[in-house]
Design a protein around this motif. Structure first.
Motif, PDB file in Angstrom:
ATOM      1  N   SER A 299       0.842  -1.198   0.000  1.00 25.26           N
ATOM      2  CA  SER A 299       0.000   0.000   0.000  1.00 25.26           C
ATOM      3  C   SER A 299       0.875   1.246   0.000  1.00 25.26           C
ATOM      4  O   SER A 299       1.885   1.299   0.699  1.00 25.26           O
ATOM      5  CB  SER A 299      -0.908  -0.009   1.238  1.00 25.26           C
ATOM      6  N   TYR A 300       0.467   2.236  -0.815  1.00 27.63           N
ATOM      7  CA  TYR A 300       1.215   3.503  -0.870  1.00 27.63           C
ATOM      8  C   TYR A 300       0.187   4.638  -0.956  1.00 27.63           C
ATOM      9  O   TYR A 300       0.034   5.272  -2.005  1.00 27.63           O
ATOM     10  CB  TYR A 300       2.140   3.508  -2.083  1.00 27.63           C
ATOM     11  N   PRO A 301      -0.514   4.939   0.140  1.00 27.66           N
ATOM     12  CA  PRO A 301      -1.624   5.905   0.114  1.00 27.66           C
ATOM     13  C   PRO A 301      -1.204   7.366   0.269  1.00 27.66           C
ATOM     14  O   PRO A 301      -2.044   8.212   0.580  1.00 27.66           O
ATOM     15  CB  PRO A 301      -2.463   5.470   1.307  1.00 27.66           C
ATOM     16  N   TYR A 302       0.057   7.670   0.077  1.00 29.52           N
ATOM     17  CA  TYR A 302       0.555   9.019   0.367  1.00 29.52           C
ATOM     18  C   TYR A 302       0.643   9.820  -0.928  1.00 29.52           C
ATOM     19  O   TYR A 302       1.364   9.435  -1.859  1.00 29.52           O
ATOM     20  CB  TYR A 302       1.921   8.939   1.036  1.00 29.52           C
ATOM     21  N   TYR A 303      -0.045  10.942  -0.984  1.00 29.25           N
ATOM     22  CA  TYR A 303      -0.022  11.804  -2.156  1.00 29.25           C
ATOM     23  C   TYR A 303      -0.588  13.161  -1.764  1.00 29.25           C
ATOM     24  O   TYR A 303      -1.070  13.353  -0.641  1.00 29.25           O
ATOM     25  CB  TYR A 303      -0.847  11.198  -3.300  1.00 29.25           C
ATOM     26  N   GLY A 304      -0.571  14.096  -2.696  1.00 27.98           N
ATOM     27  CA  GLY A 304      -1.167  15.406  -2.454  1.00 27.98           C
ATOM     28  C   GLY A 304      -0.299  16.526  -2.992  1.00 27.98           C
ATOM     29  O   GLY A 304       0.913  16.361  -3.170  1.00 27.98           O
ATOM     30  N   LYS A 305      -0.910  17.668  -3.253  1.00 25.38           N
ATOM     31  CA  LYS A 305      -0.173  18.822  -3.771  1.00 25.38           C
ATOM     32  C   LYS A 305       0.656  19.445  -2.651  1.00 25.38           C
ATOM     33  O   LYS A 305       0.141  19.762  -1.585  1.00 25.38           O
ATOM     34  CB  LYS A 305      -1.124  19.857  -4.367  1.00 25.38           C
ATOM     35  N   LEU A 306       1.928  19.625  -2.920  1.00 28.47           N
ATOM     36  CA  LEU A 306       2.855  20.148  -1.926  1.00 28.47           C
ATOM     37  C   LEU A 306       2.586  21.632  -1.692  1.00 28.47           C
ATOM     38  O   LEU A 306       2.301  22.382  -2.634  1.00 28.47           O
ATOM     39  CB  LEU A 306       4.292  19.950  -2.402  1.00 28.47           C
ATOM     40  N   GLU A 307       2.706  22.058  -0.441  1.00 34.40           N
ATOM     41  CA  GLU A 307       2.551  23.481  -0.121  1.00 34.40           C
ATOM     42  C   GLU A 307       3.895  24.206  -0.195  1.00 34.40           C
ATOM     43  O   GLU A 307       3.959  25.352  -0.627  1.00 34.40           O
ATOM     44  CB  GLU A 307       1.937  23.641   1.272  1.00 34.40           C
ATOM     45  N   SER A 308       4.960  23.555   0.277  1.00 34.20           N
ATOM     46  CA  SER A 308       6.301  24.142   0.172  1.00 34.20           C
ATOM     47  C   SER A 308       7.302  23.022  -0.047  1.00 34.20           C
ATOM     48  O   SER A 308       7.085  21.889   0.383  1.00 34.20           O
ATOM     49  CB  SER A 308       6.665  24.946   1.425  1.00 34.20           C
ATOM     50  N   LEU A 309       8.389  23.362  -0.717  1.00 39.14           N
ATOM     51  CA  LEU A 309       9.396  22.370  -1.079  1.00 39.14           C
ATOM     52  C   LEU A 309      10.774  22.977  -0.862  1.00 39.14           C
ATOM     53  O   LEU A 309      11.110  24.001  -1.456  1.00 39.14           O
ATOM     54  CB  LEU A 309       9.218  21.957  -2.542  1.00 39.14           C
ATOM     55  N   ALA A 310      11.564  22.367   0.031  1.00 39.12           N
ATOM     56  CA  ALA A 310      12.908  22.866   0.340  1.00 39.12           C
ATOM     57  C   ALA A 310      13.945  22.058  -0.439  1.00 39.12           C
ATOM     58  O   ALA A 310      13.838  20.830  -0.544  1.00 39.12           O
ATOM     59  CB  ALA A 310      13.186  22.762   1.837  1.00 39.12           C
ATOM     60  N   MET A 311      14.958  22.734  -0.976  1.00 34.43           N
ATOM     61  CA  MET A 311      15.982  22.101  -1.806  1.00 34.43           C
ATOM     62  C   MET A 311      17.309  22.804  -1.592  1.00 34.43           C
ATOM     63  O   MET A 311      17.369  23.877  -0.982  1.00 34.43           O
ATOM     64  CB  MET A 311      15.600  22.184  -3.289  1.00 34.43           C
ATOM     65  N   ASP A 312      18.382  22.187  -2.128  1.00 31.14           N
ATOM     66  CA  ASP A 312      19.663  22.873  -2.126  1.00 31.14           C
ATOM     67  C   ASP A 312      19.747  23.753  -3.375  1.00 31.14           C
ATOM     68  O   ASP A 312      18.730  24.007  -4.027  1.00 31.14           O
ATOM     69  CB  ASP A 312      20.824  21.878  -2.027  1.00 31.14           C
ATOM     70  N   ASN A 313      20.948  24.187  -3.729  1.00 31.89           N
ATOM     71  CA  ASN A 313      21.091  25.151  -4.815  1.00 31.89           C
ATOM     72  C   ASN A 313      21.597  24.522  -6.103  1.00 31.89           C
ATOM     73  O   ASN A 313      22.261  25.178  -6.910  1.00 31.89           O
ATOM     74  CB  ASN A 313      22.033  26.285  -4.377  1.00 31.89           C
ATOM     75  N   ALA A 314      21.281  23.238  -6.332  1.00 26.68           N
ATOM     76  CA  ALA A 314      21.681  22.572  -7.571  1.00 26.68           C
ATOM     77  C   ALA A 314      21.009  23.244  -8.771  1.00 26.68           C
ATOM     78  O   ALA A 314      19.926  23.827  -8.653  1.00 26.68           O
ATOM     79  CB  ALA A 314      21.315  21.093  -7.518  1.00 26.68           C
ATOM     80  N   LYS A 315      21.648  23.131  -9.928  1.00 25.89           N
ATOM     81  CA  LYS A 315      21.174  23.805 -11.136  1.00 25.89           C
ATOM     82  C   LYS A 315      19.758  23.399 -11.497  1.00 25.89           C
ATOM     83  O   LYS A 315      18.922  24.239 -11.846  1.00 25.89           O
ATOM     84  CB  LYS A 315      22.125  23.490 -12.297  1.00 25.89           C
ATOM     85  N   GLU A 316      19.455  22.083 -11.410  1.00 27.70           N
ATOM     86  CA  GLU A 316      18.129  21.614 -11.811  1.00 27.70           C
ATOM     87  C   GLU A 316      17.037  22.092 -10.868  1.00 27.70           C
ATOM     88  O   GLU A 316      15.861  22.152 -11.234  1.00 27.70           O
ATOM     89  CB  GLU A 316      18.102  20.081 -11.898  1.00 27.70           C
ATOM     90  N   PHE A 317      17.402  22.452  -9.626  1.00 25.87           N
ATOM     91  CA  PHE A 317      16.411  22.961  -8.678  1.00 25.87           C
ATOM     92  C   PHE A 317      16.104  24.445  -8.897  1.00 25.87           C
ATOM     93  O   PHE A 317      15.161  24.965  -8.311  1.00 25.87           O
ATOM     94  CB  PHE A 317      16.889  22.756  -7.241  1.00 25.87           C
ATOM     95  N   LYS A 318      16.936  25.113  -9.692  1.00 29.08           N
ATOM     96  CA  LYS A 318      16.723  26.536  -9.935  1.00 29.08           C
ATOM     97  C   LYS A 318      16.318  26.808 -11.383  1.00 29.08           C
ATOM     98  O   LYS A 318      16.429  27.932 -11.863  1.00 29.08           O
ATOM     99  CB  LYS A 318      17.992  27.315  -9.587  1.00 29.08           C
ATOM    100  N   ALA A 319      15.870  25.768 -12.073  1.00 27.28           N
ATOM    101  CA  ALA A 319      15.438  25.918 -13.458  1.00 27.28           C
ATOM    102  C   ALA A 319      14.228  26.847 -13.541  1.00 27.28           C
ATOM    103  O   ALA A 319      13.362  26.850 -12.669  1.00 27.28           O
ATOM    104  CB  ALA A 319      15.103  24.556 -14.057  1.00 27.28           C
ATOM    105  N   LYS A 320      14.191  27.629 -14.598  1.00 27.38           N
ATOM    106  CA  LYS A 320      13.106  28.593 -14.783  1.00 27.38           C
ATOM    107  C   LYS A 320      11.751  27.893 -14.872  1.00 27.38           C
ATOM    108  O   LYS A 320      10.755  28.362 -14.311  1.00 27.38           O
ATOM    109  CB  LYS A 320      13.365  29.411 -16.053  1.00 27.38           C
TER     110      LYS A 320
END
Length: 606
Positions: A299-320
Motif C-alpha cells: 500500500s502507498y496511500p501518500y499523495y497530495g499537492k505540496l505546499e512548500s518544497l525545500a531544496m539545495d542550490n543545484a542547477k536543476e532545482f533553480k530551473a526557470k
C-alpha cells in the motif's frame, strides 16, 4: 643579478608590507607592521605604488574575571554613582567607603564619567596578565601563519607546524620559539576553529555548529524536502547481466509525518526531468504506478499537492520552468543557504536510514565508503537489474513507512493516517489535482522557441502540427521529455497543451542522450575526413547502429548500455503515465493530424 632586497616595502590590499624573503613554498614572505602579521603572497600581487589608504580595526580582547572581581567592580561602580549624583558628597567619604586613598578616589571618579558599566572597574591582578604574549610580535605572526598553513587535513600535527615556524623564522632572520610555545598557541585556538582548519567547513559545522531551532510542520504536505542520492548499490544490465551502474534516486519527504511522499529512480544523473517526475509522483495517487510495477501487495496511500518544497542550490532545482510551474500551482520553493547542508537534515537522515538499514545488505552494495567496503567485490556480487531494484526499493520504502520513527515516536504511516483523521474519527483524503497531464507537463524542462512557417526547430529537428498554423511567428515555451524526443508540447494560448510530432513522420524515436552521442560521432568523423556530416538520416543511422551494438555485444560499454536501459525503462513507464483516458483527452489534437498514417488501398493492374 638584481633581486628583491629584504626590507623592501610593497602595498597589498591597501596596506604596507615589508619583504622578508622567499617562503619555502616559493611565494614571497611578507610582514605587516600595522597588522603584526606574516603572509605568503604571490609575486604578482606585490604593488610598489601607494594606493588609497584604508582603516583597519583591531578586534578587542575579551576580559576574564572571577566572581569576586565582579562583585568588587559592581560595588565600586555603585559607590561612585552615589557620589556623583549626591549634591553634598565629599571625596574623603568616598575614599573611606572604598578603602582607597583620596588621589585614587579622584582617579576613579574621572574614569566613571566615561564608564559604560561595572566592567570598567575590574581590579587588575598583579603580575603578568592572563593571555599576555611574551615573545616578539613578529614571531607571534609567524606562528599564526604557520598554524594557518600547516594545520590542514586529517594528518595535521604540531611537528609540521614547528618545522614550518623554524623555516619562516630562518628566512626572516629571527630566533625560532620553543616547541612548547608553538604547542601553547595551538591549544589556545578553539576546537571548532582547529576542526575548521583541519577537516574543512562542513565537518567543523557538523561537530560544533549550534542548531537550537527545529524545522517542524503543522500538518502533512506543509513542509517537504527534496534531494538526489546516488544509491550505494550496483545494478546489472537486463540482457547481459553484466555490472551497469549505480542508479540515482530523487526523493521528496514530508516533514510532518516523515513519509516518503514521492520519488523517482533513474539510471541517468539528476536533471530537470528527474525533478519533474519526483514532484508528479508525489502529487498523484500511486495506484497506476503500483499496478505497473506489479506491486499490488503493498500500500502507498501518500499523495497530495505540496505546499512548500525545500531544496539545495543545484542547477536543476533553480530551473526557470520549475519556478514558473511552482508559482502556477502555489508551491513555495525554499532554497537552503549555501554551505549549510544541515538545513536539509531530515532528507539526509532518510538517505542514511535507507542505506544503512536496507541497501547495504543488498548484493552489489558499495557501502558508504571504501573503509566500510573493504575487500567486498561490489561489481562481482551485483545481480539486480534496474526493474528488479525498482520493485525492491518500493518494498523497502513500504517497510520504512511501517517502522517506528525515532523522532515522531510512531511509524510514518500511522502519523500520516492520524494527521488525516478528523476529530470525529473519520479518515479524510488529500484533494486530487484534476488534470494529470497538464500538471505533469508544467514541470517538464522547457526551451523558448518561435513558431515559424516550417514549424518549431529544436535540437536540429523540425516539429510540426496543423494546430500551430494560427500561431506562426509567436514565441512559446516548448516542453520536452529528454528520454523521448519524438514529441514536444506547446501551450500557445495558455489553456491547453498541443502535442507536436516530428515534421518527418518517418523518423524513429530517440533520447537526448542518444542524440548527443550520435552528434559526437558525427563530429569525430568530420574531423577525420575533413567533412562535416549534417544529415539527420545519418544521426538516426548512428543511433540504430549503437542500439545494435547494445543488442548483440556480450560486453558492451556502460555508456551504451545505460542509454539502452534508459530507453527501455521509459517505454515501460509510458504505459502507465498515459493510461488515464480522462487526462489524455486534454491534449489538443488538430482535425488534420498529419501524425496519422495514410490509408493503404489495394490497386489492381491490368
Amino acid at each position: 643579478m638584481d633581486s628583491i632586497r629584504k626590507g623592501a616595502r610593497f602595498w597589498i590590499d591597501s596596506k604596507k608590507w615589508v619583504y622578508e624573503g622567499a617562503a619555502p613554498s616559493g611565494l614571497a614572505l611578507m610582514y605587516s607592521e600595522d597588522l603584526s602579521e606574516y603572509r605568503e603572497v604571490k609575486l604578482g600581487d606585490l604593488i610598489d605604488e601607494d594606493p588609497e589608504e584604508t582603516e583597519y580595526a583591531v578586534p578587542a580582547i575579551e576580559t576574564k574575571a572571577s566572581a569576586e572581581d565582579w562583585a568588587l567592580a559592581e560595588f565600586r561602580y555603585s559607590a561612585l554613582k552615589d557620589y556623583v549624583e549626591a549634591d553634598d558628597s565629599k571625596v574623603g567619604d568616598l575614599a573611606a567607603k572604598l578603602k582607597i586613598s583620596e588621589p585614587r578616589a579622584y582617579a576613579l571618579v574621572k574614569i566613571f564619567k566615561n564608564a559604560s558599566g561595572p566592567a570598567d572597574f575590574l581590579k587588575d591582578k598583579p603580575g603578568v596578565k592572563q593571555g599576555k604574549r611574551l615573545i616578539p610580535t613578529r614571531i607571534e605572526a609567524i606562528v599564526a601563519l604557520s598554524i594557518k598553513q600547516k594545520w590542514k587535513g586529517p594528518g595535521s600535527n604540531i611537528a609540521e607546524v614547528v618545522k614550518y615556524v623554524e623555516e619562516l623564522c630562518d628566512k626572516a632572520g629571527l630566533k625560532a620559539p620553543a616547541v612548547g610555545t608553538v604547542a601553547n598557541r595551538i591549544r589556545c585556538i578553539s576546537q571548532s576553529q582547529l576542526a575548521m582548519l583541519r577537516d574543512g567547513h562542513k565537518s567543523a559545522n557538523d561537530m560544533y555548529q549550534p542548531r537550537p531551532r527545529k524545522n517542524k510542520a503543522s500538518h502533512p504536505l506543509a513542509k517537504t524536502e527534496m534531494d538526489h542520492c546516488l544509491v550505494d548499490c550496483i545494478i546489472v544490465d537486463e540482457k547481459t547481466r553484466m555490472p551497469l551502474c549505480r542508479p540515482w534516486v530523487t526523493v521528496i519527504i514530508d516533514l510532518h509525518t516523515r513519509v516518503l511522499v514521492g520519488y523517482y529512480l533513474s539510471i541517468d544523473a539528476p536533471s530537470s526531468f528527474s525533478v519533474a517526475q519526483a514532484i508528479t509522483h508525489a502529487t498523484f495517487p500511486k495506484d497506476d504506478w503500483l499496478a505497473h510495477l506489479d506491486l499490488e501487495d503493498i500500500s502507498y496511500p501518500y499523495y497530495g499537492k505540496l505546499e512548500s518544497l525545500a531544496m539545495d542550490n543545484a542547477k536543476e532545482f533553480k530551473a526557470k520552468a520549475l519556478k514558473i510551474a511552482a508559482d502556477k500551482h502555489a508551491i513555495k520553493l525554499n532554497y537552503r543557504p549555501p554551505g549549510r547542508p544541515w538545513w536539509g537534515g531530515h532528507i539526509e537522515r532518510l538517505f542514511g536510514t535507507l542505506a544503512v538499514g536496507y541497501i547495504h545488505f543488498l548484493p552489489g552494495t558499495t557501502m558508504s565508503n571504501v573503509v566500510q567496503k573493504g575487500d567486498y567485490d561490489s561489481e562481482g556480487k551485483a545481480c539486480l537489474t534496474f526493474s528488479e531494484f525498482e520493485k525492491w526499493f518500493a518494498r523497502a520504502v513500504a517497510i520504512y513507512h511501517n517502522t517506528e520513527h525515532r523522532s515522531i515516536k510512531q511509524t510514518p504511516h500511522d502519523k500520516w493516517v492520524s494527521a488525516w483523521t478528523d476529530s470525529e474519527g473519520r479518515l479524510r483524503q488529500p484533494a486530487i489535482v484534476e488534470n494529470k497531464v497538464r500538471f505533469s507537463l508544467d514541470f517538464y524542462p522547457e526551451k523558448m522557441r518561435t513558431i515559424s512557417r516550417q514549424g518549431i526547430e529544436m535540437y536540429g529537428f523540425r516539429y510540426w502540427s496543423g494546430a500551430l498554423s494560427a500561431y506562426v511567428k509567436k514565441k512559446v515555451a516548448v516542453k520536452y521529455n529528454p528520454l523521448s524526443l519524438r514529441f514536444i508540447w506547446v501551450n500557445p494560448t495558455g489553456e491547453r497543451y498541443v502535442r507536436v510530432p516530428f515534421a518527418d513522420l518517418t523518423l524513429s524515436d530517440l533520447s537526448l542522450q542518444e542524440l548527443k552521442a550520435a552528434n559526437r560521432q558525427i563530429k569525430a568523423a568530420g574531423e577525420v575526413s575533413g567533412k562535416r556530416l549534417v544529415s539527420k538520416r545519418e544521426v538516426f543511422r548512428l543511433v540504430e547502429k549503437n542500439r545494435e551494438i547494445v543488442e548483440t555485444a556480450k560486453r558492451a560499454t556502460k555508456t551504451l548500455k545505460k542509454m539502452q536501459e534508459s530507453r527501455s525503462v521509459y517505454k515501460d513507464r509510458e504505459t502507465y503515465i498515459n493510461s488515464d483516458e480522462k487526462t489524455s483527452v486534454e491534449i489538443q489534437q488538430p482535425d488534420d493530424d498529419f501524425a496519422t498514417p495514410p490509408t493503404l488501398f489495394k490497386i489492381e493492374f491490368e
